[in-house]
Design a protein around this motif. Structure first.
Motif, PDB file in Angstrom:
ATOM      1  N   ARG A 141      95.844 -56.200  -8.638  1.00 20.06           N
ATOM      2  CA  ARG A 141      95.214 -57.225  -7.698  1.00 20.06           C
ATOM      3  C   ARG A 141      94.074 -56.689  -6.995  1.00 20.06           C
ATOM      4  O   ARG A 141      93.020 -57.327  -6.584  1.00 20.06           O
ATOM      5  N   ARG A 144      90.208 -56.023  -7.423  1.00 17.85           N
ATOM      6  CA  ARG A 144      89.036 -57.080  -6.994  1.00 17.85           C
ATOM      7  C   ARG A 144      88.201 -56.337  -6.003  1.00 17.85           C
ATOM      8  O   ARG A 144      86.763 -56.772  -5.882  1.00 17.85           O
ATOM      9  N   PHE A 145      88.655 -55.575  -5.248  1.00 14.47           N
ATOM     10  CA  PHE A 145      87.656 -54.848  -4.362  1.00 14.47           C
ATOM     11  C   PHE A 145      86.783 -53.610  -4.769  1.00 14.47           C
ATOM     12  O   PHE A 145      85.818 -53.442  -4.142  1.00 14.47           O
ATOM     13  N   PHE A 146      87.651 -53.229  -5.927  1.00 12.96           N
ATOM     14  CA  PHE A 146      87.025 -51.872  -6.343  1.00 12.96           C
ATOM     15  C   PHE A 146      85.921 -51.856  -7.614  1.00 12.96           C
ATOM     16  O   PHE A 146      85.458 -50.947  -7.929  1.00 12.96           O
ATOM     17  N   ILE A 213     102.439 -50.754   4.847  1.00 12.99           N
ATOM     18  CA  ILE A 213     101.359 -51.045   4.347  1.00 12.99           C
ATOM     19  C   ILE A 213     101.460 -52.646   3.704  1.00 12.99           C
ATOM     20  O   ILE A 213     100.200 -53.270   4.068  1.00 12.99           O
ATOM     21  N   GLY A 217      99.144 -55.653   5.248  1.00 13.30           N
ATOM     22  CA  GLY A 217      98.247 -56.171   4.423  1.00 13.30           C
ATOM     23  C   GLY A 217      98.344 -57.632   4.346  1.00 13.30           C
ATOM     24  O   GLY A 217      97.516 -58.918   4.528  1.00 13.30           O
ATOM     25  N   VAL A 218      99.673 -58.125   4.505  1.00 10.73           N
ATOM     26  CA  VAL A 218      99.905 -59.565   4.757  1.00 10.73           C
ATOM     27  C   VAL A 218      99.511 -60.057   6.180  1.00 10.73           C
ATOM     28  O   VAL A 218      98.911 -61.145   6.059  1.00 10.73           O
ATOM     29  N   ARG A 221      95.875 -60.700   5.310  1.00  9.30           N
ATOM     30  CA  ARG A 221      95.502 -61.949   4.478  1.00  9.30           C
ATOM     31  C   ARG A 221      95.943 -63.247   5.044  1.00  9.30           C
ATOM     32  O   ARG A 221      94.993 -64.277   4.939  1.00  9.30           O
ATOM     33  N   LEU A 228      85.965 -60.040   4.348  1.00 10.51           N
ATOM     34  CA  LEU A 228      86.302 -59.223   2.839  1.00 10.51           C
ATOM     35  C   LEU A 228      85.088 -58.705   2.292  1.00 10.51           C
ATOM     36  O   LEU A 228      84.916 -57.810   1.509  1.00 10.51           O
ATOM     37  N   PHE A 253      92.179 -53.709   8.974  1.00 14.35           N
ATOM     38  CA  PHE A 253      91.857 -52.800   7.483  1.00 14.35           C
ATOM     39  C   PHE A 253      91.958 -51.583   7.711  1.00 14.35           C
ATOM     40  O   PHE A 253      92.477 -51.055   6.548  1.00 14.35           O
ATOM     41  N   LEU A 257      94.234 -49.152   5.349  1.00 16.24           N
ATOM     42  CA  LEU A 257      93.707 -48.092   4.291  1.00 16.24           C
ATOM     43  C   LEU A 257      94.409 -46.540   4.867  1.00 16.24           C
ATOM     44  O   LEU A 257      94.616 -45.927   4.274  1.00 16.24           O
ATOM     45  N   LEU A 263     100.243 -42.507   2.460  1.00 14.91           N
ATOM     46  CA  LEU A 263     101.049 -42.579   1.247  1.00 14.91           C
ATOM     47  C   LEU A 263     100.560 -41.530   0.241  1.00 14.91           C
ATOM     48  O   LEU A 263     101.228 -40.779  -0.691  1.00 14.91           O
TER      49      LEU A 263
ATOM     50  N   GLU B 136      87.494 -64.584  -5.398  1.00 11.09           N
ATOM     51  CA  GLU B 136      88.115 -65.507  -4.723  1.00 11.09           C
ATOM     52  C   GLU B 136      87.738 -67.032  -5.454  1.00 11.09           C
ATOM     53  O   GLU B 136      86.721 -67.142  -5.944  1.00 11.09           O
TER      54      GLU B 136
END
Ligand code: HEM
Lengths: 329, 152
Positions: A141, A144-146, A213, A217-218, A221, A228, A253, A257, A263, B136
C-alpha cells in the motif's frame, strides 16, 4: 534486561529523530540515511546469500514429513516428501506463503498426574502469518507514495483493506491486525518461561522496532496528521534521485522514516535475514531422491580402491589351490 | 559458490523487486513535478472572475468581509478530512452547525458544498489533484455533490 535494552534503543531512536528532524539536520533523515540504509540492506543481503551459497550441500538432506516415493501401491506424499524438483518447489511455495511447517507446531505439557502430553499449537502460526501478511499488504500500500501515477492494484488493496469505511481517513484492517499480532508475539515471548529463556536482544529489538514503525504510522494516519503531498515529494524524490526533505512532511513522518532506515540497515545482520534464508534451506528446498539417484560428494579425494573382482584376480591361483569357492570360472 | 546460476538469479529478482519504484518511475511513471500548492490551485477569491456570479446565499460572511479559510493553510493540508468528519458528526448527531477554529474564531453554519466549495469550486482541479496523486479516494463523494449551483 534484554527487553529493556531493546526498548530503550528504539525509544531513543524515536526521540532522536523527533528532535533532530525539526533542525537543519532534516536532509540527513529525509535523504542521506534512506539511501545509505537501502544500500546497506541490498548489498548486505546479497552478501549474506553469497556467503551461504559458498557452503557446499553435497547430499540431499530434506526433512521428510510424509511417505516417500516407494512402491506403486503406497500413496506418495508429494508435498511432504518431494521426489522431484517441481514437488520441492510446491513445498517451498506453501512454506513461504503459508508457513506450512510452523502449522505442525506442537506443544508439550505435563498433566496434573505427571503425564507428558503433546498437543497441537496453532497460535504462533496464526499470529506469525497474520503479522507477515499484514506487513506485506502495508508495504504494498505504501507504494502509493513511491509511484506516480498510483497503479490500480494499490488502489484495490486500499479499498479492500479499508472495506468497512470506518473513520476518515478510513481505518485499514491490516493496521489493527499487525499491531495485535505483534503484541501477541511479544507477550508470548515474555509470558512463556521457556520462550523467554531462549529469547535474545536480537529477538526483542526487531519486534519493538517494527512495533515502533507501525505505531508511528498509525499515529500519523489517524491522530497527528501530516501533509501527504509533502510526503509524496520525499518518496518520489528518493526514487527519481532528486531527493528533497520538506519541513511540511513533519517530524513524525521523519521519525517513521528513520525507524524504517534503522530496520533496513539492521536487517542483513540480524535474524531477519530468514527472508532470504528460507529459500536457501537445504532441509526444505531439496527433493528427497537419495534412493533413486546417487549424489556423489564433489570434493571427495581420489580414494584407492581394491574391488573384490580385482582381489580375486590377484589371488586367483592361491585361492583355487586352497579350495575356496570362486566367483569367476 | 554452489548453484551460482540459481543464487544469482534469486538475488537479481529480489533486487529488481525492491528497486521496482525506480524502474517504474524511469519508464512508465509520469513526469514528476512537486505540486505547487500555492500557485496551481484555483481558488475563487473576491474580485476574481466568477466571484460576483456566486449565489448570494452562499456568502460565508454576511458582513461582506474578505473571505479567509476556516483554518490556516498548513493546518488544512494535513487535517481537512478530520475537520469534515467532525463537522459531519456535530451536525448530524448534535445539531451543532458552527465551527470553532484553532485560531479561536467561530464560523457559523458550515457546509461542505456551501462553504468549502464556494471558494474551492472545482473538485477536479482542486481536491482531485492531491487526492489522485496520493492515491486517496475519499468516499465522501459517494453521496455529496461535487459542485455548487452556478459553480463549475
Ligand atoms: C517496513 C516499512 C514500513 C512499515 C511496516 C510501515 C508501516 C506503516 C503503518 C502500519 C502505517 C499506518 C497506516 C497504513 O497502514 O497505511 C503507516 C503510515 C504511513 N507511513 Fe509507513 N511504514 C513503512 C515504511 C514507510 C516509508 C518508507 C515511508 C516513506 C514514504 C512511510 C510513510 C508513511 C506515511 C506518510 C504514513 C501515513 C499514511 C497516511 O496518513 O495515510 N512508511 N506506515
Amino acid at each position: 534486561m534484554k527487553i529493556l535494552v531493546s526498548l530503550v534503543l528504539v525509544v531513543a531512536a524515536v526521540f532522536l529523530a523527533l528532535v533532530l528532524a525539526g533542525t537543519g539536520l532534516r536532509p540527513l533523515f529525509g535523504v542521506a540515511l534512506p539511501y545509505l540504509a537501502f544500500a546497506t540492506f541490498l548489498i548486505g543481503l546479497a552478501w549474506r546469500v553469497v556467503r551461504w551459497a559458498r557452503s557446499p550441500v553435497p547430499f540431499r538432506i530434506p526433512t521428510t514429513c510424509g511417505q516417500q516415493k516407494s512402491l506403486a501401491f503406497l500413496p506418495h506424499s508429494r508435498l511432504d516428501n518431494p521426489f522431484t524438483g517441481r514437488q520441492a518447489f510446491g513445498r517451498m511455495v506453501l512454506e513461504v506463503l503459508f508457513f506450512r511447517s510452523l502449522f505442525r507446531n506442537t506443544t508439550a505439557t505435563l498433566t496434573r498426574d505427571g503425564r507428558l502430553v503433546y498437543g497441537s499449537e496453532k497460535w504462533l502460526w496464526a499470529a506469525g502469518l497474520a503479522f507477515h501478511w499484514s506487513l506485506l499488504v502495508i508495504v504494498l500500500r505504501h507504494l502509493r507514495f513511491f509511484l506516480e501515477p498510483v497503479p490500480g492494484f494499490v488502489e484495490v488493496l486500499q479499498d479492500v483493506d479499508g472495506f468497512f469505511q470506518v473513520w476518515v481517513p478510513v481505518l485499514y484492517l491490516t493496521d489493527l491486525v499487525i499491531v495485535a499480532a505483534m503484541t501477541f508475539l511479544f507477550l508470548r515471548r515474555v509470558l512463556l518461561p521457556q520462550v523467554r529463556y531462549i529469547s535474545l536482544a536480537n529477538d526483542y529489538f526487531p519486534l519493538f522496532l517494527l512495533l515502533g514503525i507501525a505505531l508511528t504510522g498509525v499515529l500519523m494516519r489517524y491522530f497527528f496528521k501530516t501533509d501527504l503531498a509533502a510526503v509524496k515529494d520525499v518518496a518520489l524524490g528518493l526514487v527519481t534521485f532528486r531527493p528533497t526533505a520538506p519541513e511540511a512532511a513533519g517530524s513524525l513522518f521523519y521519525t517513521h522514516l528513520f525507524l524504517v532506515c534503522v530496520l533496513l540497515a539492521y536487517f542483513p545482520f540480524s535474524k531477519l535475514v530468514h527472508v532470504a534464508g528460507v529459500f536457501l534451506s537445504p532441509t526444505r528446498n531439496l527433493a528427497n531422491n537419495n534412493r533413486a539417484e546417487r549424489h556423489v560428494n564433489p570434493w571427495n579425494p581420489e580414494v584407492k580402491t581394491h574391488s573384490y573382482q580385482e582381489y580375486e584376480e590377484e589371488f586367483h591361483d592361491l585361492m583355487k589351490n586352497a579350495g575356496y569357492p570362486l566367483e569367476r570360472e | 559458490m554452489h548453484d551460482a546460476g540459481k543464487v544469482v538469479a534469486g538475488i537479481a529478482v529480489f533486487a529488481g523487486l525492491v528497486t521496482a519504484p525506480i524502474w517504474y518511475q524511469a519508464s512508465v511513471g509520469g513526469a514528476v513535478q512537486p505540486l505547487d500548492l500555492s500557485r496551481d490551485f484555483p481558488v475563487v477569491r473576491p474580485g476574481a472572475p466568477g466571484f460576483e456570479d456566486l449565489p448570494a446565499d452562499l456568502a460565508l460572511n454576511p458582513d461582506g468581509t474578505p473571505r479567509e479559510c476556516v483554518e490556516p493553510t498548513e493546518f488544512m493540508r494535513a487535517n481537512h478530512m478530520a475537520i469534515l468528519d467532525r463537522w459531519r458528526d456535530q451536525v448530524v448527531r448534535e445539531d451543532v452547525h458552527d465551527y470553532r477554529s484553532t485560531t479561536g474564531k467561530t464560523w457559523p453554519h458550515l457546509k461542505l458544498t456551501g462553504t468549502c466549495m464556494k471558494c474551492h469550486q472545482k473538485k477536479a482541479e482542486f481536491c482531485d489533484r492531491c487526492h489522485d496523486r496520493a492515491g486517496e479516494k475519499p468516499y465522501c463523494w459517494d453521496c455529496h455533490l461535487d459542485r455548487v449551483a452556478g459553480g463549475r
